[in-house]
Design a protein around this motif. Structure first.
Motif: not given
Lengths: 372, 120
Positions: B35-41
Motif C-alpha cells: 500500500a505505497p503512498n507518496k509520503n511513505k515512500n
C-alpha cells in the motif's frame, strides 16, 4: 556419510554424478537449521541479558517468560510491508542485504563443531573464513549508497572504513595461529592444541597447550578487532542509534531488514566460535581426556557409541566456550559507551597494528624455540 | 580429491546461501501487503522534505585508509604461506619475515609521521 550416500545411488541404479551434485544440499540444510536456531536464541538471550543488567524484565508477554518473542518478531517482519523509497537505487537496494548475509551463512560450513561434524574440511579453512566473511563489507557500503539517505551513506562509509581498518590486525593475529599450528586447516589447528607437553599429570592438561598461552597478545587483538568487525558496542559507529538512526539500514524494512539483523547475529556467533577454535582449543576439553571417555570407558564396549558420546561432548565444550565469549560481548554492550570516530581509527592503526606485529614476532620466536 | 571436493562444496554453499537470502526476500515480497503512498515512500530524514541528493562527495581521508588497507592486506596475504611452511624453513624464514615486516613497519612509520593517520 558421503560414501554411504553414493552407495545408495549405486544401489538404486541412478547415475552417481547426480549424487555428487546433490550431496552439498544435506550439509547446507543442517547449516541453515543451526544458523536460524542460533540467531533466534541469541536475540532472546541478548534482550533478556540486557534487561537483567539494566534491572528490567525484558520480553515477557509471548509464551513462558517471553520465550517465543523472537518467533513472533520473525513472523511480524515477514509480513511487514517492504517500503522502498522513491529515490533509492532499486536493484542495489535489493542486492545489498543478500551480499551482506550470504557470506556469513557460507562460512558456517567451514567451522569444525566436533571431530567429525564439519561440512567443508578445506585445507585453507582459516584463510577462507577470513576472506569470505570480509565480502560482507561490500554489502555495508552498497546498502549505504543505494539508500540515498544521508544517515545511511554516513553509516555505510563509516562501516567500511572501520571494517577495513580492523581487518588488518585481525588477519595478522590469525597468521600467528597459522605459525603455531603450521596449517590453515581448522581441525588441524584444533588438534595442535591438545596437551602432552611435559610428563606431568596436571601440566599435561589440554588447557596449558591452548594457543591462548603463547598468543596471549594475539587473543586480545583478535577479540577487540572482531568486536569492531561485527559492529558491536563500543565500535558501533556505523549503526549508532542515537546519531545515525541505525546507519546503513535506516531505509530498510521488512524482510530486507531482517536479513541484516540475521547476518549480524550470525556473525556474532561465528566470530565467537572462531575465537574459541583458534585460541581456546575449539572442541577439546580443558582436561587431558574427554569426560565421557573417563566415565563410559568401562561400561560401554561399542567403539561407535563411545565415539558418538565423545562427539556430543566436543560440541558441548565448543558451545560452552562460545557462549562464555558471547556473554562477555553482551556484557560489554551493557557497560561501555561508544568511541569517537578519530579514537576508533587511531586505536586500530597506531595501537592494534603494532601490537599484532609484535604478537607475530613473539609467536615466531616461540615456534622457533619449540618446533612442532 | 580432498582439496577439490572441499572447495566444490564451498562453492555450492555460497550459491545456496545466496539462494536462501533471495528466497527469503521473494517470500516476503509475495506475502507482504503493498500500500505505497507518496509520503511513505519519501526518504527518511527528520520529518521534513528532503533536499538535494544524498550522494555527496565524501572526505579524501577515507581513501587514505583504503590505500593503507591494500598495502597491509597484501602483506598479510604474503605472510600466510610463510606461516604455514614456517616449521620446515627454520631460522632463514624467521629472518626473512622480520626483514619483510620491518620494511612495511617503515612504511607505517612514514605514514604516521606524515600525519595521514590523523583524523581531522
Amino acid at each position: 556419510m558421503y560414501e554411504l550416500y553414493i552407495k545408495i545411488f549405486e544401489y538404486l541404479h541412478i547415475p552417481t554424478i547426480l549424487a555428487q551434485i546433490s550431496w552439498p544440499v544435506f550439509p547446507f540444510i543442517g547449516v541453515a537449521a543451526v544458523l536460524v536456531i542460533v540467531v533466534i536464541f541469541l536475540v532472546l538471550l541478548e534482550r533478556k541479558l540486557l534487561a537483567l543488567l539494566t534491572v528490567r524484565k525484558g520480553p515477557n508477554r509471548v509464551g513462558p517468560n517471553g520465550f517465543f518473542q523472537t518467533f513472533a518478531d520473525a513472523i511480524k517482519l515477514l509480513f511487514k510491508e517492504d517500503i522502498m523509497a522513491t529515490n533509492t537505487n532499486k536493484i542495489l537496494f535489493t542486492i545489498a542485504p543478500i551480499i551482506f548475509f550470504a557470506p556469513v551463512m557460507a562460512v558456517y560450513g567451514l567451522i569444525p563443531f566436533s571431530e567429525s561434524l564439519i561440512a567443508i574440511n578445506a585445507a585453507a579453512g582459516l584463510f577462507l573464513i577470513l576472506g569470505i566473511s570480509s565480502i560482507s563489507t561490500i554489502g555495508i557500503i552498497l546498502s549505504g549508497w543505494a539508500s540515498n539517505n544521508k544517515y545511511s551513506l554516513l553509516g555505510g562509509i563509516r562501516g567500511t572504513a572501520q571494517a577495513i581498518s580492523y581487518e588488518i590486525p585481525l588477519v595478522l593475529s590469525a597468521i600467528g595461529i597459522c605459525v603455531l599450528a603450521g596449517s590453515m586447516n581448522l581441525p588441524t589447528i584444533v588438534q595442535g592444541q591438545s596437551g602432552g607437553v611435559v610428563n606431568n599429570a596436571f601440566l599435561n592438561w589440554n588447557i596449558f597447550s591452548w594457543n591462548m598461552c603463547p598468543a596471549a597478545i594475539g587473543l586480545v587483538v583478535f577479540f577487540i578487532c572482531s568486536l569492531a568487525e561485527i559492529n558491536r558496542i563500543p565500535f558501533d559507529l556505523p549503526e549508532a542509534e542515537s546519531e545515525l538512526v541505525s546507519g546503513y539500514n535506516t531505509e530498510y524494512s521488512g524482510m530486507k531488514f531482517a536479513l541484516f539483523f540475521l547476518a549480524e547475529y550470525a556473525a556474532l556467533f561465528i566470530i565467537c566460535v572462531l575465537i574459541s577454535v583458534l585460541f581456546f582449543g575449539g572442541y577439546l576439553s580443558p582436561f587431558n581426556d574427554y569426560l565421557s571417555l573417563l566415565i563410559f570407558k568401562n561400561i560401554i564396549n561399542s567403539q561407535i557409541v563411545l565415539n558418538l558420546f565423545v562427539n556430543i561432548e566436543q560440541i558441548a565444550w565448543l558451545m560452552l566456550k562460545t557462549y562464555l565469549l558471547i556473554f562477555l560481548i553482551m556484557w560489554i554492550r551493557a557497560s561501555l559507551p561508544r568511541l569517537r570516530a578519530d579514537q576508533l581509527m587511531n586505536f586500530s592503526w597506531k595501537f592494534l597494528l603494532p601490537l599484532s606485529l609484535l604478537n607475530l614476532f613473539i609467536v615466531a620466536i616461540y615456534r622457533f624455540l619449540f618446533p612442532l | 580429491m580432498f582439496y577439490i571436493q572441499g572447495y566444490g562444496i564451498l562453492f555450492a554453499f555460497i550459491l545456496f546461501s545466496v539462494a536462501f537470502a533471495m528466497a527469503a526476500i521473494t517470500t516476503s515480497w509475495v506475502v507482504h501487503p503493498k500500500a505505497p503512498n507518496k509520503n511513505k515512500n519519501s526518504t527518511y530524514e527528520c520529518g521534513m522534505k528532503t533536499f538535494g541528493d544524498s550522494r555527496l562527495q565524501f572526505d579524501v581521508k577515507y581513501y587514505m585508509y583504503a590505500l593503507m588497507f591494500i598495502i597491509f592486506d597484501i602483506e598479510a596475504i604474503f605472510l600466510f604461506p610463510w606461516a604455514v611452511t614456517y616449521n620446515k624453513l627454520g631460522l632463514f624464514a624467521l629472518i626473512e619475515a622480520i626483514v619483510f615486516i620491518l620494511i612495511l613497519v617503515l612504511g607505517l612509520v612514514y605514514v604516521w609521521k606524515k600525519d595521514f593517520l590523523k583524523w581531522k
